[in-house]
Write a protein that holds these residues in place. Structure first.
Motif, PDB file in Angstrom:
ATOM      1  N   TYR A  95       0.830  -1.192   0.000  1.00  0.00           N
ATOM      2  CA  TYR A  95       0.000   0.000   0.000  1.00  0.00           C
ATOM      3  C   TYR A  95       0.872   1.252   0.000  1.00  0.00           C
ATOM      4  O   TYR A  95       1.901   1.291   0.679  1.00  0.00           O
ATOM      5  N   CYS A  96       0.435   2.265  -0.719  1.00  0.00           N
ATOM      6  CA  CYS A  96       1.037   3.571  -0.551  1.00  0.00           C
ATOM      7  C   CYS A  96       0.095   4.429   0.279  1.00  0.00           C
ATOM      8  O   CYS A  96      -1.117   4.176   0.325  1.00  0.00           O
ATOM      9  N   ALA A  97       0.674   5.418   0.934  1.00  0.00           N
ATOM     10  CA  ALA A  97      -0.105   6.289   1.801  1.00  0.00           C
ATOM     11  C   ALA A  97       0.506   7.683   1.791  1.00  0.00           C
ATOM     12  O   ALA A  97       1.704   7.842   1.528  1.00  0.00           O
ATOM     13  N   ALA A  98      -0.320   8.666   2.101  1.00  0.00           N
ATOM     14  CA  ALA A  98       0.109  10.059   2.076  1.00  0.00           C
ATOM     15  C   ALA A  98      -0.154  10.712   3.421  1.00  0.00           C
ATOM     16  O   ALA A  98      -1.213  10.520   4.020  1.00  0.00           O
ATOM     17  N   ARG A  99       0.813  11.499   3.850  1.00  0.00           N
ATOM     18  CA  ARG A  99       0.688  12.217   5.124  1.00  0.00           C
ATOM     19  C   ARG A  99       1.171  13.645   4.909  1.00  0.00           C
ATOM     20  O   ARG A  99       2.256  13.868   4.384  1.00  0.00           O
ATOM     21  N   TYR A 100       0.381  14.592   5.352  1.00  0.00           N
ATOM     22  CA  TYR A 100       0.716  15.994   5.124  1.00  0.00           C
ATOM     23  C   TYR A 100       2.022  16.348   5.822  1.00  0.00           C
ATOM     24  O   TYR A 100       2.287  15.889   6.944  1.00  0.00           O
TER      25      TYR A 100
END
Length: 120
Positions: A95-100
């Motif tokens: 999985y890829c994920a994004a965090r500010y």
């Protein structure tokens, strides 16, 4: 609407390579740290690595150090995971994920995952 879409998974023999991609939309990509995670059969999700929003810092989990490489292309709003010298224990949904940027802890957005299977 934010979307993260992984691709590039598949079946590979031990010792082989795969390159995963994560295409994003709906977010200011350059402002987000991007992470890769995986969940193997019967296992909890684990951290693989991340690339900071600036691209200046990249971190890897010990099991993948020296074998996996994370990169990003802000123009294409995509992040990549190059996986070399694959082992059967790398079998998982990735999985890829994004965090500010500047945030800690939980990631804000997640993809649906792509299956990687490494045969012995």
């Amino acid at each position: 609407q934010v979307q993260l879409v992984e691709s590039g998974g598949g079946l590979v023999q031990a010792g082989g390579s795969l390159r995963l991609s994560c295409a994003t939309s709906g977010l200011t990509f350059s402002a987000y740290t991007m992470g890769w995670f995986r969940q193997g059969p019967g296992k909890e999700r684990e951290f693989v690595g991340r690339i900071e929003w600036s691209g200046s810092f990249i971190f890897y989990a010990d099991p993948v150090k020296g074998r996996f490489t994370i990169s990003r292309d802000n123009a294409k709003k995509a992040v990549y995971l190059q996986m070399n010298s694959l082992k059967p224990e790398d079998t998982a949904v990735y999985y890829c994920a994004a965090r500010y940027r500047g945030d800690q802890g939980e990631y804000d957005y997640w993809g649906q995952g792509t299956q990687v299977t490494v045969s012995s």
